[in-house]
Design a protein around this motif. Structure first.
Motif, PDB file in Angstrom:
ATOM      1  N   SER A   1       4.281  13.271   7.038  1.00 12.73           N
ATOM      2  CA  SER A   1       2.952  12.679   6.944  1.00 12.73           C
ATOM      3  C   SER A   1       2.985  11.161   6.932  1.00 12.73           C
ATOM      4  N   TYR A   2       4.107  10.585   6.582  1.00 10.79           N
ATOM      5  CA  TYR A   2       4.137   9.141   6.356  1.00 10.79           C
ATOM      6  C   TYR A   2       5.205   8.506   7.226  1.00 10.79           C
ATOM      7  N   ARG A   3       4.821   7.435   7.864  1.00 16.05           N
ATOM      8  CA  ARG A   3       5.775   6.807   8.769  1.00 16.05           C
ATOM      9  C   ARG A   3       5.637   5.305   8.682  1.00 16.05           C
TER      10      ARG A   3
ATOM     11  N   ARG B   1      -4.772   2.770  -0.310  1.00 19.24           N
ATOM     12  CA  ARG B   1      -5.091   3.380   0.990  1.00 19.24           C
ATOM     13  C   ARG B   1      -4.714   4.858   0.908  1.00 19.24           C
TER      14      ARG B   1
ATOM     15  N   ARG C   1       6.768   6.022  -3.235  1.00 22.35           N
ATOM     16  CA  ARG C   1       5.952   7.133  -3.723  1.00 22.35           C
ATOM     17  C   ARG C   1       6.814   8.381  -3.792  1.00 22.35           C
TER      18      ARG C   1
ATOM     19  N   CYS D   1      -4.718   7.265   2.927  1.00 25.17           N
ATOM     20  CA  CYS D   1      -3.995   7.971   3.994  1.00 25.17           C
ATOM     21  C   CYS D   1      -2.495   7.954   3.773  1.00 25.17           C
ATOM     22  N   VAL D   2      -1.993   7.008   2.977  1.00 28.28           N
ATOM     23  CA  VAL D   2      -0.555   6.933   2.723  1.00 28.28           C
ATOM     24  C   VAL D   2      -0.237   7.172   1.253  1.00 28.28           C
ATOM     25  N   THR D   3      -1.135   7.874   0.584  1.00 27.05           N
ATOM     26  CA  THR D   3      -0.912   8.161  -0.825  1.00 27.05           C
ATOM     27  C   THR D   3      -0.688   9.659  -0.998  1.00 27.05           C
ATOM     28  N   PRO D   4       0.567  10.076  -1.222  1.00 27.92           N
ATOM     29  CA  PRO D   4       0.796  11.505  -1.440  1.00 27.92           C
ATOM     30  C   PRO D   4       0.032  11.947  -2.687  1.00 27.92           C
ATOM     31  N   VAL D   5      -0.656  13.064  -2.583  1.00 30.95           N
ATOM     32  CA  VAL D   5      -1.531  13.472  -3.682  1.00 30.95           C
ATOM     33  C   VAL D   5      -0.746  13.644  -4.973  1.00 30.95           C
TER      34      VAL D   5
ATOM     35  N   GLU E   1       3.001  16.635  -0.838  1.00 26.49           N
ATOM     36  CA  GLU E   1       3.026  15.404  -0.050  1.00 26.49           C
ATOM     37  C   GLU E   1       1.737  15.162   0.732  1.00 26.49           C
ATOM     38  N   THR E   2       0.770  16.093   0.622  1.00 24.09           N
ATOM     39  CA  THR E   2      -0.480  15.939   1.372  1.00 24.09           C
ATOM     40  C   THR E   2      -1.120  14.584   1.070  1.00 24.09           C
ATOM     41  N   PRO E   3      -1.535  13.840   2.108  1.00 20.88           N
ATOM     42  CA  PRO E   3      -2.202  12.572   1.840  1.00 20.88           C
ATOM     43  C   PRO E   3      -3.489  12.791   1.037  1.00 20.88           C
ATOM     44  N   LEU E   4      -3.720  11.897   0.067  1.00 24.53           N
ATOM     45  CA  LEU E   4      -4.920  11.973  -0.757  1.00 24.53           C
ATOM     46  C   LEU E   4      -6.177  12.030   0.114  1.00 24.53           C
TER      47      LEU E   4
ATOM     48  N   TRP F   1       8.453  10.794  -1.072  1.00 20.02           N
ATOM     49  CA  TRP F   1       7.721  10.798   0.204  1.00 20.02           C
ATOM     50  C   TRP F   1       7.770   9.451   0.913  1.00 20.02           C
ATOM     51  N   ILE F   2       7.718   8.371   0.139  1.00 19.81           N
ATOM     52  CA  ILE F   2       7.792   7.043   0.734  1.00 19.81           C
ATOM     53  C   ILE F   2       8.898   6.266   0.019  1.00 19.81           C
TER      54      ILE F   2
ATOM     55  N   PRO G   1       5.123   1.929  10.130  1.00 11.69           N
ATOM     56  CA  PRO G   1       4.611   1.456  11.417  1.00 11.69           C
ATOM     57  C   PRO G   1       5.400   0.252  11.922  1.00 11.69           C
TER      58      PRO G   1
ATOM     59  N   LEU H   1      -1.838   4.850   8.979  1.00 13.59           N
ATOM     60  CA  LEU H   1      -0.601   4.090   8.757  1.00 13.59           C
ATOM     61  C   LEU H   1      -0.796   2.921   7.789  1.00 13.59           C
ATOM     62  N   ALA H   2      -1.836   2.985   6.977  1.00 14.25           N
ATOM     63  CA  ALA H   2      -2.099   1.911   6.012  1.00 14.25           C
ATOM     64  C   ALA H   2      -2.355   0.570   6.681  1.00 14.25           C
TER      65      ALA H   2
ATOM     66  N   TYR I   1       0.831  -1.210   0.000  1.00 13.43           N
ATOM     67  CA  TYR I   1       0.000   0.000   0.000  1.00 13.43           C
ATOM     68  C   TYR I   1       0.864   1.259   0.000  1.00 13.43           C
ATOM     69  N   CYS I   2       1.982   1.200   0.685  1.00 10.84           N
ATOM     70  CA  CYS I   2       2.860   2.372   0.712  1.00 10.84           C
ATOM     71  C   CYS I   2       4.004   2.242  -0.290  1.00 10.84           C
TER      72      CYS I   2
END
Lengths: 449, 148
Positions: free
Chosen positions: A391-393, B55, A351, B57-61, B17-20, A354-355, A395, B39-40, A342-343
């Protein structure tokens, strides 16, 4: 005749022992000896010097080790694991009784650049004085001004180490210094550019990058302190993390990173090749992001001048898409799809900046698997850039995945997309699970501020 | 930047980087997609990006520029989506409902990719968490569509 010979021999031993004892416990000379006699502790440092000192403190990242999580800045107390017991960092606030408030400039200099405390006892080289020795007089003086004038004094007693007698005696460290410590400040290489020299000065000196990234020898010494040896910054295992090579190794080092990508990594904590994690996250949060663009550029320029080692690094990585699958997916691939994709993406490319991508990431390609296991078990900390958490970490998956499952998924990640790194065993995971569990008595994790 | 959501193009002005998820909920006011863990891990924020489960919440726009995003708001414009929603009602799946938009999106993504998944394929794909433990009802609803 024989008696006389024995007497002479004994006398010689006594003299040598006495000379050795004096030498091992003496307070070395500092260029500031004369300047400091006047009024120890007090400093008339002008504002510009103090500001420069604050910047030097950022370069040297003093706060990382001399502060505990949630503790007062620079008050010490952080446990650092060694094979013979934990040692605790000291209070370096200018408190006169429990800190360094009564240190003269020369005494401060002796601690920072020579590893000798005010009372003459030797510091463990966990304090990177072999690196700090390269700092200039001006930088040390500015650093002293900053600590005395700007840091808030905190009354907090230092904690004795857990190392038992006789191993806790400090004077033998004077002899450790003979082969492993070169007390000369950085000498510029005139055949190189000013930028290269500035980078070398920061990387080798205050930045003490080698403390984590250079492999250590039998006596725990860094195997090299500058580019004179191919071991310098060639990657090392430390405290449950593998600090990868910072040399021009395309797979496990900075070979595929441009100078400007190195700068953005140090300045913003990320670039397309990865995001800071583990101990580097601490170094980023407290140190590298505060350095000027110019200094970071110099460091990047210097690092890119260190040649890689194709024999150690292997055939340069290139992305390979997964072949069309025949049969059902492996257990590792299934876990990857459910927990990681997913990430990090089904294609392992992450990504953007960012990721982190897992395809081609130096920590994934390294033979050492500690970093991949550690971050999977424990997740990553907060990357805080200019006061804003990211914003992303990652887990922690410690509770969600078993040793076998983590081994399976990491074996998949290390084998996919052309990564070609060796498999991970459940035993490797079990070991790090134990040693990174704070409630274990085998814990090695170093939780820097 | 331009963002394609549910067949419409939106102009948004946010950090790359804002989450979608933030953009969907805060900028565009579409609150059907939920924030769970960030956190996906839980799947409450599940949407589809170019037809694949994601997901938000972890997808940068920034990473979905040019892609087609589908949220729960548009689920019934899709024939598979309509069937899934009907099956959800037939099986009376939701309890508190918080995770359900994510569950429905995960089910739609699965059934679009594989119209007749087997038992184990359903179990492997439907990994979103449900605090009320409606897992059996979710499984039954997906099975109903898969068989139909």
């Amino acid at each position: 005749m024989l008696k006389r010979l024995i007497a002479v021999f004994a006398a010689a031993i006594v003299v040598i022992a006495a000379a050795g004892a004096w030498w091992a416990t003496r307070v070395p000379a500092s260029p500031f000896d004369r300047a400091s006699q006047a009024s120890p502790g007090a400093t008339e440092a002008p504002e510009a010097t103090v500001a420069r000192g604050a910047y030097v403190a950022r370069q040297a990242d003093c706060v990382a080790c001399h502060t505990t999580e949630g503790g007062a800045s620079f008050a010490g107390g952080l446990a650092m694991g060694t094979p013979i017991g934990a040692i605790y960092t000291t209070n370096i606030t200018p408190d006169r009784e429990t800190g360094i408030g009564s240190y003269s400039l020369a005494e401060f200099d002796n601690a920072v650049r020579r590893g000798v405390a005010r009372d003459g006892h030797r510091l463990y080289p966990a304090m990177p004085y072999p690196s700090y020795a390269k700092m200039t007089d001006e930088d040390v003086q500015a650093l002293y001004g900053y600590f005395m004038k700007r840091v808030t004094p905190v009354r907090q007693e230092n904690r004795a180490s857990d190392i038992p007698w006789p191993l806790n005696m400090r004077w033998p460290l004077a002899f450790w210094n003979i082969p492993f410590y070169d007390g000369h400040p950085y000498v510029a290489d005139t055949s190189r550019s000013a930028q290269w020299n500035r980078g070398a000065y920061l990387v080798q000196g205050a930045g003490h990058c080698g403390s984590c990234h250079t492999p250590r020898g039998l006596a725990m010494q860094e195997r090299a302190l500058d580019q004179g040896s191919a071991a310098y910054l060639s990657g090392a295992l430390l405290d449950g993390w593998y600090a990868p090579s910072l040399r021009n190794d395309p797979n496990t080092g900075l070979g595929r990173w441009s100078e400007s990508e190195i700068v953005s990594y140090l300045r913003t904590g990320r670039n397309v090749h990865g995001v800071v994690f583990g101990s580097m996250l601490e170094a980023f949060n407290n140190s590298t992001q505060h350095l000027s663009e110019e200094d970071l550029g110099a460091m990047a320029h210097y690092l890119k001048s260190l040649p890689g080692d194709p024999e150690r690094d292997g055939k340069p990585w290139s992305y390979q898409a997964a072949p069309a699958r025949t049969g059902s997916p492996s257990n590792g691939e299934k876990i990857y799809a459910a927990r990681c994709a997913y990430c990090h993406g089904v294609d392992g490319r992450g990504r953007g900046q960012w990721i982190s991508p897992l395809a081609g990431a130096s920590s994934v390609l390294s033979k050492e698997n500690a970093s991949t296991i550690n971050i999977t078990l424990n997740g990553s900390g907060r990357v805080v850039q200019a006061g804003t958490p990211d914003s992303y970490r990652m887990p922690p998956l410690r509770q969600l995945l078993s040793d076998g499952e983590i081994a399976d998924v990491l074996t998949y990640v290390r084998g996919a997309w052309g990564n070609g790194a060796p498999a991970v065993t459940p035993e490797d995971v079990a070991k790090l699970r134990r040693t990174t569990n704070p409630s274990s008595d085998e814990v090695i994790i170093l939780q820097m501020r | 930047m331009e963002l394609r959501i549910n067949g419409m193009t939106h102009q948004i002005d946010v950090e790359p980087e804002t989450p979608l998820l933030w953009v969907i909920r805060e900028e565009l006011g579409m609150t059907g997609t939920k924030y769970g863990c960030g956190l996906a891990q839980c799947g409450a924020c599940t949407v589809m990006i170019d037809g694949r489960v994601a997901r938000s919440c972890v997808t940068p726009v920034e990473s979905v520029a040019g892609a087609e995003v589908t949220t729960i708001e548009a689920v019934e414009t899709d024939p598979v989506g309509r069937k899934v929603v009907a099956a959800w009602i037939d099986n009376q799946v939701p309890q508190c409902g918080y995770c359900q938009s994510g569950q429905v999106m995960a089910a739609v993504a699965l059934l679009k990719e594989n119209p007749s998944p087997g038992e184990s394929e359903i179990t492997e794909a439907m990994v979103n968490l449900c605090r009320c433990a409606t897992y059996n009802a979710i499984h039954a609803a997906v099975r109903q569509v898969a068989k139909a």
